[in-house]
Scaffold this motif. Structure first.
Motif, PDB file in Angstrom:
ATOM      1  N   UNK A  17       0.830  -1.211   0.000  1.00 29.51           N
ATOM      2  CA  UNK A  17       0.000   0.000   0.000  1.00 29.51           C
ATOM      3  C   UNK A  17       0.862   1.257   0.000  1.00 29.51           C
ATOM      4  N   UNK A  18       1.979   1.228   0.714  1.00 21.97           N
ATOM      5  CA  UNK A  18       2.909   2.359   0.697  1.00 21.97           C
ATOM      6  C   UNK A  18       3.429   2.600  -0.714  1.00 21.97           C
ATOM      7  N   UNK A  19       3.802   1.523  -1.406  1.00 23.10           N
ATOM      8  CA  UNK A  19       4.275   1.657  -2.784  1.00 23.10           C
ATOM      9  C   UNK A  19       3.174   2.200  -3.700  1.00 23.10           C
ATOM     10  N   UNK A  20       1.944   1.775  -3.471  1.00 23.34           N
ATOM     11  CA  UNK A  20       0.820   2.264  -4.270  1.00 23.34           C
ATOM     12  C   UNK A  20       0.667   3.777  -4.095  1.00 23.34           C
ATOM     13  N   UNK A  21       0.645   4.227  -2.830  1.00 24.92           N
ATOM     14  CA  UNK A  21       0.502   5.657  -2.545  1.00 24.92           C
ATOM     15  C   UNK A  21       1.688   6.437  -3.110  1.00 24.92           C
ATOM     16  N   UNK A  22       2.881   5.910  -2.932  1.00 25.53           N
ATOM     17  CA  UNK A  22       4.086   6.571  -3.433  1.00 25.53           C
ATOM     18  C   UNK A  22       4.021   6.761  -4.944  1.00 25.53           C
ATOM     19  N   UNK A  23       3.653   5.702  -5.653  1.00 24.43           N
ATOM     20  CA  UNK A  23       3.553   5.791  -7.107  1.00 24.43           C
ATOM     21  C   UNK A  23       2.475   6.791  -7.516  1.00 24.43           C
ATOM     22  N   UNK A  25       1.575   9.418  -5.922  1.00 28.43           N
ATOM     23  CA  UNK A  25       2.108  10.751  -5.645  1.00 28.43           C
ATOM     24  C   UNK A  25       3.327  11.086  -6.499  1.00 28.43           C
ATOM     25  N   UNK A  26       3.820  10.108  -7.276  1.00 29.58           N
ATOM     26  CA  UNK A  26       4.976  10.342  -8.131  1.00 29.58           C
ATOM     27  C   UNK A  26       6.283  10.386  -7.370  1.00 29.58           C
ATOM     28  N   UNK A  27       6.350   9.623  -6.289  1.00 26.23           N
ATOM     29  CA  UNK A  27       7.538   9.598  -5.444  1.00 26.23           C
ATOM     30  C   UNK A  27       8.022   8.167  -5.254  1.00 26.23           C
ATOM     31  N   UNK A  28       9.259   8.057  -4.787  1.00 26.46           N
ATOM     32  CA  UNK A  28       9.753   6.756  -4.340  1.00 26.46           C
ATOM     33  C   UNK A  28       9.176   6.487  -2.950  1.00 26.46           C
ATOM     34  N   UNK A  29       9.203   5.234  -2.542  1.00 28.81           N
ATOM     35  CA  UNK A  29       8.744   4.902  -1.189  1.00 28.81           C
ATOM     36  C   UNK A  29       9.606   5.627  -0.153  1.00 28.81           C
ATOM     37  N   UNK A  30      10.903   5.737  -0.408  1.00 29.22           N
ATOM     38  CA  UNK A  30      11.793   6.428   0.516  1.00 29.22           C
ATOM     39  C   UNK A  30      11.395   7.897   0.675  1.00 29.22           C
ATOM     40  N   UNK A  31      11.127   8.565  -0.436  1.00 30.65           N
ATOM     41  CA  UNK A  31      10.708   9.971  -0.383  1.00 30.65           C
ATOM     42  C   UNK A  31       9.373  10.113   0.339  1.00 30.65           C
ATOM     43  N   UNK A  32       8.465   9.189   0.093  1.00 30.90           N
ATOM     44  CA  UNK A  32       7.163   9.234   0.750  1.00 30.90           C
ATOM     45  C   UNK A  32       7.326   9.085   2.264  1.00 30.90           C
ATOM     46  N   UNK A  33       8.171   8.173   2.689  1.00 30.56           N
ATOM     47  CA  UNK A  33       8.415   7.980   4.129  1.00 30.56           C
ATOM     48  C   UNK A  33       9.029   9.236   4.735  1.00 30.56           C
ATOM     49  N   UNK A  34       9.971   9.864   4.033  1.00 32.84           N
ATOM     50  CA  UNK A  34      10.576  11.097   4.544  1.00 32.84           C
ATOM     51  C   UNK A  34       9.537  12.198   4.723  1.00 32.84           C
ATOM     52  N   UNK A  35       8.605  12.307   3.783  1.00 33.94           N
ATOM     53  CA  UNK A  35       7.537  13.307   3.891  1.00 33.94           C
ATOM     54  C   UNK A  35       6.643  13.007   5.088  1.00 33.94           C
TER      55      UNK A  35
END
Length: 56
Positions: A17-23, A25-35
């Motif tokens: 689900x994290x990867x789904x949200x990240x994609x 939003x146009x971000x990597x999972x790492x960038x999404x976690x940092x946000x």
């Protein structure tokens, strides 16, 4: 500022689900976690005041 690495244990479904949200939003999972971490800290500091760290 140095960049550090952090290992996280996460349930497989939550990771997908994290990867789904990240994609979405146009971000990597790492960038999404940092946000998410940045927003969590911002929210905490808004309620409790600025976190002051000791200088190393």
């Amino acid at each position: 500022m140095s960049i550090k690495s952090l290992s996280v244990r996460i349930e497989e479904e939550m990771l997908h689900k994290l990867h789904f949200v990240s994609e979405y939003e146009g971000r990597s999972a790492n960038s999404q976690i940092n946000i998410l971490i940045r927003d969590c800290i911002k929210s905490f500091e808004k309620e409790h005041g600025k976190i002051e760290l000791e200088k190393e």
